[in-house]
Write a protein that holds these residues in place. Structure first.
Motif, PDB file in Angstrom:
ATOM      1  N   SER A  42      18.056  13.734  12.676  1.00  0.00           N
ATOM      2  CA  SER A  42      17.826  12.317  12.388  1.00  0.00           C
ATOM      3  C   SER A  42      18.668  11.853  11.201  1.00  0.00           C
ATOM      4  N   VAL A  43      18.827  12.709  10.197  1.00  0.00           N
ATOM      5  CA  VAL A  43      19.688  12.366   9.070  1.00  0.00           C
ATOM      6  C   VAL A  43      21.133  12.235   9.533  1.00  0.00           C
ATOM      7  N   ALA A  44      21.564  13.162  10.398  1.00  0.00           N
ATOM      8  CA  ALA A  44      22.947  13.150  10.880  1.00  0.00           C
ATOM      9  C   ALA A  44      23.261  11.897  11.688  1.00  0.00           C
ATOM     10  N   THR A  45      22.271  11.387  12.421  1.00  0.00           N
ATOM     11  CA  THR A  45      22.488  10.201  13.268  1.00  0.00           C
ATOM     12  C   THR A  45      21.979   8.914  12.605  1.00  0.00           C
ATOM     13  N   ARG A  46      21.561   9.019  11.332  1.00  0.00           N
ATOM     14  CA  ARG A  46      21.096   7.854  10.561  1.00  0.00           C
ATOM     15  C   ARG A  46      19.900   7.191  11.225  1.00  0.00           C
ATOM     16  N   ASP A  47      19.025   8.017  11.752  1.00  0.00           N
ATOM     17  CA  ASP A  47      17.796   7.523  12.382  1.00  0.00           C
ATOM     18  C   ASP A  47      16.728   7.393  11.296  1.00  0.00           C
ATOM     19  N   TYR A  48      16.814   6.327  10.511  1.00  0.00           N
ATOM     20  CA  TYR A  48      15.994   6.192   9.312  1.00  0.00           C
ATOM     21  C   TYR A  48      14.491   6.106   9.580  1.00  0.00           C
ATOM     22  N   PRO A  49      14.028   5.423  10.610  1.00  0.00           N
ATOM     23  CA  PRO A  49      12.572   5.426  10.856  1.00  0.00           C
ATOM     24  C   PRO A  49      12.016   6.824  11.099  1.00  0.00           C
ATOM     25  N   THR A  50      12.781   7.665  11.802  1.00  0.00           N
ATOM     26  CA  THR A  50      12.320   9.033  12.047  1.00  0.00           C
ATOM     27  C   THR A  50      12.318   9.836  10.760  1.00  0.00           C
ATOM     28  N   VAL A  51      13.367   9.697   9.947  1.00  0.00           N
ATOM     29  CA  VAL A  51      13.417  10.388   8.659  1.00  0.00           C
ATOM     30  C   VAL A  51      12.247   9.962   7.789  1.00  0.00           C
ATOM     31  N   GLY A  69       6.735   3.496  13.647  1.00  0.00           N
ATOM     32  CA  GLY A  69       7.913   2.775  14.097  1.00  0.00           C
ATOM     33  C   GLY A  69       8.595   3.428  15.294  1.00  0.00           C
ATOM     34  N   GLN A  70       9.785   2.909  15.622  1.00  0.00           N
ATOM     35  CA  GLN A  70      10.564   3.391  16.765  1.00  0.00           C
ATOM     36  C   GLN A  70      11.836   4.059  16.285  1.00  0.00           C
ATOM     37  N   SER A  71      12.234   5.096  16.968  1.00  0.00           N
ATOM     38  CA  SER A  71      13.468   5.792  16.643  1.00  0.00           C
ATOM     39  C   SER A  71      14.672   4.931  17.013  1.00  0.00           C
ATOM     40  N   PHE A  72      15.640   4.840  16.085  1.00  0.00           N
ATOM     41  CA  PHE A  72      16.866   4.120  16.393  1.00  0.00           C
ATOM     42  C   PHE A  72      17.703   4.868  17.423  1.00  0.00           C
ATOM     43  N   ARG A  73      17.577   6.190  17.436  1.00  0.00           N
ATOM     44  CA  ARG A  73      18.426   7.020  18.288  1.00  0.00           C
ATOM     45  C   ARG A  73      17.942   7.052  19.728  1.00  0.00           C
ATOM     46  N   THR A  74      16.626   7.203  19.919  1.00  0.00           N
ATOM     47  CA  THR A  74      16.082   7.357  21.272  1.00  0.00           C
ATOM     48  C   THR A  74      15.176   6.211  21.694  1.00  0.00           C
ATOM     49  N   ASP A  75      14.815   5.345  20.739  1.00  0.00           N
ATOM     50  CA  ASP A  75      13.896   4.232  20.985  1.00  0.00           C
ATOM     51  C   ASP A  75      12.489   4.724  21.354  1.00  0.00           C
ATOM     52  N   ASP A  76      12.193   5.989  21.078  1.00  0.00           N
ATOM     53  CA  ASP A  76      10.848   6.518  21.298  1.00  0.00           C
ATOM     54  C   ASP A  76       9.997   6.284  20.062  1.00  0.00           C
ATOM     55  N   ALA A  77       8.688   6.360  20.235  1.00  0.00           N
ATOM     56  CA  ALA A  77       7.774   6.224  19.105  1.00  0.00           C
ATOM     57  C   ALA A  77       7.959   7.413  18.164  1.00  0.00           C
ATOM     58  N   VAL A  78       8.149   7.128  16.874  1.00  0.00           N
ATOM     59  CA  VAL A  78       8.371   8.187  15.897  1.00  0.00           C
ATOM     60  C   VAL A  78       7.156   9.109  15.809  1.00  0.00           C
ATOM     61  N   THR A  79       5.965   8.522  15.896  1.00  0.00           N
ATOM     62  CA  THR A  79       4.742   9.336  15.821  1.00  0.00           C
ATOM     63  C   THR A  79       4.707  10.383  16.919  1.00  0.00           C
ATOM     64  N   GLY A  80       5.042   9.982  18.140  1.00  0.00           N
ATOM     65  CA  GLY A  80       5.050  10.927  19.251  1.00  0.00           C
ATOM     66  C   GLY A  80       6.096  12.010  19.074  1.00  0.00           C
ATOM     67  N   MET A  81       7.279  11.636  18.571  1.00  0.00           N
ATOM     68  CA  MET A  81       8.342  12.611  18.350  1.00  0.00           C
ATOM     69  C   MET A  81       7.934  13.650  17.304  1.00  0.00           C
ATOM     70  N   ILE A  82       7.289  13.172  16.240  1.00  0.00           N
ATOM     71  CA  ILE A  82       6.890  14.084  15.160  1.00  0.00           C
ATOM     72  C   ILE A  82       5.802  15.041  15.635  1.00  0.00           C
ATOM     73  N   PHE A  83       4.771  14.519  16.282  1.00  0.00           N
ATOM     74  CA  PHE A  83       3.645  15.362  16.646  1.00  0.00           C
ATOM     75  C   PHE A  83       3.931  16.234  17.875  1.00  0.00           C
TER      76      PHE A  83
END
Length: 320
Positions: A280-289, A86-100
């Motif tokens: 991500s928890v602090a900013t409620r970025d649920y897809p990233t969490v 999915g996409q991050s609500f906070r940055t609109d970046d791909a969650v997969t890319g952010m994690i890896f």
């Protein structure tokens, strides 16, 4: 023997696949078990203001919440297996890319802490069991202290002593290997040590207990009666059998270290996966969490499978 081991590995991998599916199902269900509309919950600002109907409908369409529950579940599984979290609500970046982008940093920290723990814990526990007496008492006291000391307390002490007072290591931050290999290692040392000392104490206690018990077994006395050197008896007959429970502890401990990195990364301002989770928890970025939880769960299951395989290699009885 090879066929037994292959069958053993296939069974463990199959069980791991079932656990992965169970974790994915639980993660998917979590969003739908929350009372109320998930889209309204995600868009709520927390100040009492309700989001507009258009925004709610748009997010429901974006998340696929307007589809049937079965279709949502199948789409979720398909996205995960395709590497799309999915996409991050906070940055609109791909969650997969952010994690890896951050996962290698956390894994590097955990692996270094595990290596330090093994290098300290196994020799220390073996020495305490073989020497006995005052050595055993001192090691037991030291390991009790190590187990009881929280990671954030150790980290704070290390920063105060080795960074602010002595200036041997940086107090935090991150330097890539390409920029400065030595600087990269210096940044890793203190957070890795803060994670490793408690873990090494657990390994030392377990090793001490197992070596103490194993060295009094009948087969050890028989090996000694054959005239084998004490070092040979210890290496071949005592230590190898003693390490079987230690391997299990190490595997579970690595999973614990993955959780403990949350504290270490915060204390040392280390930009790893755990710090991304907190942000991500602090900013409620649920897809990233959600994506981070999935990746950590898969890592833990993979580690457990590897531990089981090592267990089977060390003890042939486990394969049956």
């Amino acid at each position: 023997m090879a066929l037994e081991m292959l069958t053993f590995v296939i069974k463990r991998v199959g069980l791991g696949a079932i656990l992965v599916l169970l974790v994915l199902t639980l993660v998917f269900s979590a969003l739908h078990l929350v009372p109320g509309d998930p889209a309204v919950l995600l868009l709520s600002s927390g100040d009492g203001g309700a989001p507009s109907r258009a925004a709610v409908e748009s997010l429901r369409t974006q998340l696929g919440l307007d589809q049937s529950l079965l279709n949502q579940y199948l789409n979720f599984l398909g996205g995960v297996f395709e590497g799309d979290l999915g996409q991050s609500f906070r940055t609109d970046d791909a969650v997969t890319g952010m994690i890896f982008a951050r996962l290698p940093r956390t894994l590097e920290l955990v692996l270094l802490a595990t290596l330090i723990s093994l290098v300290i814990g196994i020799p220390l526990g073996s020495w305490a069991a073989r020497a006995g007496g005052k050595v055993d008492n001192v090691v037991s006291m030291a390991t009790s202290f190590g187990v009881a000391m929280p990671v954030y307390v150790l980290g704070s002490i290390f920063v105060l002593v080795f960074s602010l007072k002595l200036g041997w290591f940086p107090a935090g931050g991150f330097v890539t290997w390409a920029q400065d290999p030595l600087g990269h290692l210096r940044v890793l040392i203190l957070p890795a040590l803060s994670l490793a000392l408690g873990f090494s104490a657990v390994i030392a206690r377990m090793t001490r207990s197992e070596v103490f018990e194993t060295q009094n077994q009948d087969w050890v006395r028989t090996a000694k009666s054959f005239g084998l050197a004490p070092s040979t008896v210890f290496r071949r007959h005592v230590l190898r059998n003693s390490l079987i429970p230690v391997v299990t502890i190490v595997g579970l401990g690595i999973g614990t270290l993955l959780g403990s990195t949350v504290l270490a990364e915060r204390v040392f301002n280390y930009p790893g996966l755990s710090s991304l989770l907190i942000d991500s928890v602090a900013t409620r970025d649920y897809p990233t969490v959600q994506g981070i939880v999935i990746v950590i769960a898969m890592l833990f299951i993979s580690i457990t499978i590897l531990v089981d395989i090592c267990y089977g290699l060390l003890d042939p009885r486990v394969r049956n």
